[in-house]
Design a protein around this motif. Structure first.
Motif, PDB file in Angstrom:
ATOM      1  N   ASN A 252       0.796  -1.223   0.000  1.00  0.00           N
ATOM      2  CA  ASN A 252       0.000   0.000   0.000  1.00  0.00           C
ATOM      3  C   ASN A 252       0.831   1.278   0.000  1.00  0.00           C
ATOM      4  OD1 ASN A 252      -2.759  -1.204   0.195  1.00  0.00           O
ATOM      5  ND2 ASN A 252      -1.882  -2.082   2.055  1.00  0.00           N
ATOM      6  N   ASP A 253       1.958   1.269   0.670  1.00  0.00           N
ATOM      7  CA  ASP A 253       2.787   2.476   0.712  1.00  0.00           C
ATOM      8  C   ASP A 253       3.380   2.784  -0.664  1.00  0.00           C
ATOM      9  OD1 ASP A 253       2.275   2.826   3.398  1.00  0.00           O
ATOM     10  OD2 ASP A 253       4.062   1.720   4.050  1.00  0.00           O
ATOM     11  N   PHE A 254       3.871   1.751  -1.325  1.00  0.00           N
ATOM     12  CA  PHE A 254       4.438   1.962  -2.659  1.00  0.00           C
ATOM     13  C   PHE A 254       3.334   2.305  -3.663  1.00  0.00           C
ATOM     14  CE2 PHE A 254       6.414   0.118  -6.663  1.00  0.00           C
ATOM     15  CZ  PHE A 254       7.233   1.221  -6.874  1.00  0.00           C
ATOM     16  N   LEU A 255       2.176   1.690  -3.483  1.00  0.00           N
ATOM     17  CA  LEU A 255       1.032   2.006  -4.342  1.00  0.00           C
ATOM     18  C   LEU A 255       0.680   3.484  -4.213  1.00  0.00           C
ATOM     19  CD1 LEU A 255      -1.314   1.139  -6.202  1.00  0.00           C
ATOM     20  CD2 LEU A 255      -2.602   0.518  -4.143  1.00  0.00           C
ATOM     21  N   LYS A 256       0.626   3.974  -2.991  1.00  0.00           N
ATOM     22  CA  LYS A 256       0.309   5.392  -2.775  1.00  0.00           C
ATOM     23  C   LYS A 256       1.391   6.289  -3.372  1.00  0.00           C
ATOM     24  CE  LYS A 256      -1.100   8.747   0.734  1.00  0.00           C
ATOM     25  NZ  LYS A 256      -0.416   9.855   0.066  1.00  0.00           N
ATOM     26  N   GLU A 257       2.628   5.868  -3.236  1.00  0.00           N
ATOM     27  CA  GLU A 257       3.740   6.666  -3.767  1.00  0.00           C
ATOM     28  C   GLU A 257       3.603   6.876  -5.277  1.00  0.00           C
ATOM     29  OE1 GLU A 257       8.506   6.100  -4.657  1.00  0.00           O
ATOM     30  OE2 GLU A 257       7.647   5.075  -2.908  1.00  0.00           O
ATOM     31  N   ILE A 258       3.338   5.816  -6.004  1.00  0.00           N
ATOM     32  CA  ILE A 258       3.255   5.973  -7.461  1.00  0.00           C
ATOM     33  C   ILE A 258       1.938   6.630  -7.883  1.00  0.00           C
ATOM     34  CG2 ILE A 258       4.851   4.096  -7.973  1.00  0.00           C
ATOM     35  CD1 ILE A 258       2.511   2.326  -8.643  1.00  0.00           C
ATOM     36  N   MET A 259       0.865   6.398  -7.120  1.00  0.00           N
ATOM     37  CA  MET A 259      -0.404   7.058  -7.445  1.00  0.00           C
ATOM     38  C   MET A 259      -0.280   8.568  -7.251  1.00  0.00           C
ATOM     39  SD  MET A 259      -2.460   4.683  -8.507  1.00  0.00           S
ATOM     40  CE  MET A 259      -3.960   5.622  -8.596  1.00  0.00           C
ATOM     41  N   ASP A 260       0.393   8.973  -6.189  1.00  0.00           N
ATOM     42  CA  ASP A 260       0.590  10.406  -5.931  1.00  0.00           C
ATOM     43  C   ASP A 260       1.524  11.034  -6.966  1.00  0.00           C
ATOM     44  OD1 ASP A 260      -1.032  10.256  -3.732  1.00  0.00           O
ATOM     45  OD2 ASP A 260       0.586  10.239  -2.254  1.00  0.00           O
ATOM     46  N   LYS A 261       2.578  10.324  -7.279  1.00  0.00           N
ATOM     47  CA  LYS A 261       3.615  10.874  -8.151  1.00  0.00           C
ATOM     48  C   LYS A 261       3.156  11.016  -9.597  1.00  0.00           C
ATOM     49  CE  LYS A 261       8.568  10.427  -9.033  1.00  0.00           C
ATOM     50  NZ  LYS A 261       9.802   9.697  -8.656  1.00  0.00           N
ATOM     51  N   TYR A 262       2.329  10.077 -10.061  1.00  0.00           N
ATOM     52  CA  TYR A 262       1.971  10.060 -11.483  1.00  0.00           C
ATOM     53  C   TYR A 262       0.477  10.264 -11.716  1.00  0.00           C
ATOM     54  CZ  TYR A 262       6.650   8.125 -11.757  1.00  0.00           C
ATOM     55  OH  TYR A 262       8.005   7.939 -11.637  1.00  0.00           O
ATOM     56  N   TYR A 263      -0.172  10.903 -10.761  1.00  0.00           N
ATOM     57  CA  TYR A 263      -1.630  11.049 -10.818  1.00  0.00           C
ATOM     58  C   TYR A 263      -2.113  11.611 -12.157  1.00  0.00           C
ATOM     59  CZ  TYR A 263      -6.377  12.416  -9.537  1.00  0.00           C
ATOM     60  OH  TYR A 263      -7.742  12.553  -9.511  1.00  0.00           O
ATOM     61  N   GLU A 264      -1.529  12.718 -12.592  1.00  0.00           N
ATOM     62  CA  GLU A 264      -2.004  13.368 -13.819  1.00  0.00           C
ATOM     63  C   GLU A 264      -1.784  12.497 -15.049  1.00  0.00           C
ATOM     64  OE1 GLU A 264      -0.582  17.304 -14.350  1.00  0.00           O
ATOM     65  OE2 GLU A 264      -1.431  18.046 -12.471  1.00  0.00           O
ATOM     66  N   GLU A 265      -0.631  11.846 -15.116  1.00  0.00           N
ATOM     67  CA  GLU A 265      -0.350  10.984 -16.271  1.00  0.00           C
ATOM     68  C   GLU A 265      -1.272   9.769 -16.301  1.00  0.00           C
ATOM     69  OE1 GLU A 265       3.921  12.353 -15.138  1.00  0.00           O
ATOM     70  OE2 GLU A 265       1.938  12.287 -14.207  1.00  0.00           O
ATOM     71  N   LEU A 266      -1.655   9.286 -15.128  1.00  0.00           N
ATOM     72  CA  LEU A 266      -2.475   8.075 -15.059  1.00  0.00           C
ATOM     73  C   LEU A 266      -3.887   8.304 -15.577  1.00  0.00           C
ATOM     74  CD1 LEU A 266      -1.429   6.580 -11.597  1.00  0.00           C
ATOM     75  CD2 LEU A 266      -0.685   5.876 -13.868  1.00  0.00           C
ATOM     76  N   PHE A 267      -4.398   9.494 -15.359  1.00  0.00           N
ATOM     77  CA  PHE A 267      -5.785   9.749 -15.737  1.00  0.00           C
ATOM     78  C   PHE A 267      -5.884  10.569 -17.018  1.00  0.00           C
ATOM     79  CE2 PHE A 267      -6.060   8.673 -11.257  1.00  0.00           C
ATOM     80  CZ  PHE A 267      -7.073   7.727 -11.285  1.00  0.00           C
ATOM     81  N   GLU A 268      -5.093  10.185 -18.013  1.00  0.00           N
ATOM     82  CA  GLU A 268      -5.187  10.823 -19.323  1.00  0.00           C
ATOM     83  C   GLU A 268      -6.426  10.291 -20.030  1.00  0.00           C
ATOM     84  OE1 GLU A 268      -1.748   9.778 -21.560  1.00  0.00           O
ATOM     85  OE2 GLU A 268      -2.036   7.643 -21.310  1.00  0.00           O
ATOM     86  N   SER A 269      -6.956  11.086 -20.937  1.00  0.00           N
ATOM     87  CA  SER A 269      -8.212  10.685 -21.587  1.00  0.00           C
ATOM     88  C   SER A 269      -8.170  10.822 -23.100  1.00  0.00           C
ATOM     89  CB  SER A 269      -9.367  11.530 -21.042  1.00  0.00           C
ATOM     90  OG  SER A 269      -9.119  12.906 -21.279  1.00  0.00           O
ATOM     91  N   ASP A 270      -6.971  10.807 -23.679  1.00  0.00           N
ATOM     92  CA  ASP A 270      -6.862  10.998 -25.125  1.00  0.00           C
ATOM     93  C   ASP A 270      -6.759   9.681 -25.883  1.00  0.00           C
ATOM     94  OD1 ASP A 270      -4.359  10.423 -24.089  1.00  0.00           O
ATOM     95  OD2 ASP A 270      -3.301  11.537 -25.662  1.00  0.00           O
ATOM     96  N   ILE A 271      -7.055   8.580 -25.195  1.00  0.00           N
ATOM     97  CA  ILE A 271      -6.988   7.282 -25.847  1.00  0.00           C
ATOM     98  C   ILE A 271      -8.283   6.529 -25.610  1.00  0.00           C
ATOM     99  CG2 ILE A 271      -4.485   6.968 -25.849  1.00  0.00           C
ATOM    100  CD1 ILE A 271      -4.757   5.490 -23.194  1.00  0.00           C
ATOM    101  N   TRP A 272      -8.616   5.661 -26.557  1.00  0.00           N
ATOM    102  CA  TRP A 272      -9.881   4.930 -26.482  1.00  0.00           C
ATOM    103  C   TRP A 272      -9.942   4.039 -25.252  1.00  0.00           C
ATOM    104  CZ3 TRP A 272     -11.177  -0.406 -27.662  1.00  0.00           C
ATOM    105  CH2 TRP A 272     -12.559  -0.622 -27.752  1.00  0.00           C
ATOM    106  N   SER A 273      -8.804   3.477 -24.855  1.00  0.00           N
ATOM    107  CA  SER A 273      -8.780   2.546 -23.728  1.00  0.00           C
ATOM    108  C   SER A 273      -8.693   3.261 -22.383  1.00  0.00           C
ATOM    109  CB  SER A 273      -7.587   1.588 -23.864  1.00  0.00           C
ATOM    110  OG  SER A 273      -6.374   2.313 -23.907  1.00  0.00           O
ATOM    111  N   SER A 274      -8.848   4.596 -22.377  1.00  0.00           N
ATOM    112  CA  SER A 274      -8.660   5.354 -21.132  1.00  0.00           C
ATOM    113  C   SER A 274      -9.680   4.974 -20.068  1.00  0.00           C
ATOM    114  CB  SER A 274      -8.726   6.856 -21.406  1.00  0.00           C
ATOM    115  OG  SER A 274      -9.989   7.227 -21.919  1.00  0.00           O
ATOM    116  N   THR A 275     -10.880   4.529 -20.461  1.00  0.00           N
ATOM    117  CA  THR A 275     -11.865   4.126 -19.450  1.00  0.00           C
ATOM    118  C   THR A 275     -11.393   2.886 -18.699  1.00  0.00           C
ATOM    119  OG1 THR A 275     -13.058   2.942 -21.199  1.00  0.00           O
ATOM    120  CG2 THR A 275     -13.874   5.125 -20.597  1.00  0.00           C
ATOM    121  N   THR A 276     -10.647   2.029 -19.379  1.00  0.00           N
ATOM    122  CA  THR A 276     -10.108   0.832 -18.728  1.00  0.00           C
ATOM    123  C   THR A 276      -8.986   1.203 -17.772  1.00  0.00           C
ATOM    124  OG1 THR A 276     -10.669  -0.529 -20.645  1.00  0.00           O
ATOM    125  CG2 THR A 276      -9.022  -1.416 -19.120  1.00  0.00           C
ATOM    126  N   THR A 277      -8.034   1.994 -18.257  1.00  0.00           N
ATOM    127  CA  THR A 277      -6.920   2.377 -17.388  1.00  0.00           C
ATOM    128  C   THR A 277      -7.409   3.249 -16.231  1.00  0.00           C
ATOM    129  OG1 THR A 277      -6.398   4.216 -18.888  1.00  0.00           O
ATOM    130  CG2 THR A 277      -5.165   2.186 -19.180  1.00  0.00           C
TER     131      THR A 277
END
Length: 426
Positions: free
Chosen positions: A310-335
């Motif tokens: 959980n700690d490492f999960l939070k670390e990468i979720m915090d660090k890459y939040y904006e990149e993770l929730f991109e919406s310019d691709i068709w598969s973005s709803t899955t990711t």
């Protein structure tokens, strides 16, 4: 003369995905054209074409350059084949071809011209699905052998892959596997159908047999690597002890592999580990600087949830939040679904249960890619089970467990029921 090139300007905007409404758009379009045509167009030339300067008749050199961007050899070629390029004309051409048992050079030429507009790939997918249903290997062979897919982007290929894969899943397994065997040696088929449509729902059944076909006809190191990883995931989640014997090493060409495949390997490393080492975490973080993060972490986040890192999960979720929730691709709803479930687990771990529930409320499982639907549903309801257990909500807990069990039955991933036991309210 304007009528002669008006449609050309429309097609340029469609392909570039840049709607020209301002000078800034003209600038972006110029950069796009210069990068792909290698024949720079003047900024003022483009401004005139789109009405930001007084119009003049464009030179044939300018029109040729714009036509080359669309995939034609010249403006004359564009004009001659413009009808084929049109979506509606392309659909009509394919409907006529459906009446034929074989197609030749003329039909392939029409298909290739139509595919210069990548949006037409979806109509070709419907056409090929019809051929699958009719078991017409003659036409399937011809298209995958001679069709030119070079202008198609990943987003459109995902639609193409999903449509054809589903048509193959709707016929008998014997017929479907025969078609896979017949077409697998074509790169255009292998790379864009079985290697692109990852079918977790049927990983314990038909898709596993398809993986065997891929391995038998592997064209490169990455194909074999992919099959090995998917076998591990299948055995791990199905609680088949053979996963303990899996030893998958990085191939020599690993650095050139697609981001999702790289992430799938690190997901394997996480699941295989008793405890995720600092060196592995550092390696993952370092890799994030060289890849498209939203693709790379697609299998890493679920693995971290399973291993309760959980700690490492939070670390990468915090660090890459904006990149993770991109919406310019068709598969973005899955990711997005994957990462919202990841966030929910972070908030569950922090005892922020209201936030965790809000994260899950934003997940729309119905929009997830079909091959991932049941797989992600298992993580979704497992997370819901954990939250309801913490809140001692018997109703939600029972409902989440029932849903989890239903998706386990479809996938055969018994592992989820095993880890769910500790979060069931009695």
């Amino acid at each position: 003369m304007y009528n002669d090139y008006f449609q050309l300007l429309i097609d340029i905007q469609k392909k570039s995905n840049i709607t020209v409404t301002s000078i800034r758009d003209v600038k972006y379009l110029k950069e796009e054209l210069d990068a792909l045509t290698h024949k720079p167009l003047g900024f003022n030339t483009l401004r005139r074409l789109f009405g930001f300067l007084e119009k003049t008749v464009p030179s044939i050199t300018t029109l040729n350059s714009l036509s080359i961007y669309l995939g034609f050899s010249s403006f004359s070629s564009y004009k001659n084949h413009q009808a084929n390029y049109s979506e509606w004309y392309f659909q009509q051409s394919l409907l006529r071809m459906q009446k034929q048992k074989i197609i030749g050079k003329e039909e392939i030429n029409k298909i290739n011209i139509g595919l210069l507009d990548e949006n037409n790939i979806v109509y070709l997918a419907y056409f090929l699905s019809f051929q699958v249903e009719k078991n017409n290997l003659e036409i399937l062979n011809t298209v995958f052998k001679y069709a030119n897919f070079k202008n198609i982007t990943d987003t459109q290929f995902h639609k193409f892959s999903t449509t054809i894969s589903l048509s193959l899943s709707n016929i008998s397994e014997k017929k479907a596997l025969f078609i896979y065997e017949a077409l697998i040696h074509y790169d255009t088929f292998r790379n864009n159908i079985p290697l692109l449509f990852i079918d977790y729902t049927n990983l314990n059944s038909r898709y596993y047999k398809i993986l065997n076909i891929i391995e038998k006809n592997a064209a490169n190191e990455s194909d074999i690597f992919f099959v090995s990883l998917m076998r591990f995931y299948k055995n791990y989640y199905s609680e088949n002890e053979s996963h303990l014997n899996f030893q998958i090493n990085k191939p020599t060409e690993f650095s050139s592999f697609y981001s999702v495949l790289k992430g799938r390997f690190y997901g394997y490393c996480i699941l295989k580990s008793q405890n995720v080492s600092e060196s592995l975490k550092n390696e993952i973080v370092k890799e994030c600087t060289t890849v498209r993060v939203s693709f790379f972490l697609e299998e890493i986040v679920p693995a971290l949830i399973i291993k309760e890192e959980n700690d490492f999960l939070k670390e990468i979720m915090d660090k890459y939040y904006e990149e993770l929730f991109e919406s310019d691709i068709w598969s973005s709803t899955t990711t997005s679904a994957i990462y919202l479930i990841g966030l929910a687990n972070c908030n569950w771990h922090a005892a922020s249960f209201a936030r965790a529930k809000r994260n899950l409320e934003l997940v729309d499982l119905e929009l997830v890619e079909i091959g991932y639907y049941d797989y992600l549903a298992l993580f979704y309801y497992f997370t819901k089970l954990k939250i309801s257990f913490a809140e001692k909500d018997f109703t939600d807990n029972l409902e989440a467990y029932k849903k989890l069990k239903a998706h386990e039955k479809k996938t055969g991933f018994k592992f989820f029921l095993s880890i769910a036991k500790q979060f069931c309210l009695r």
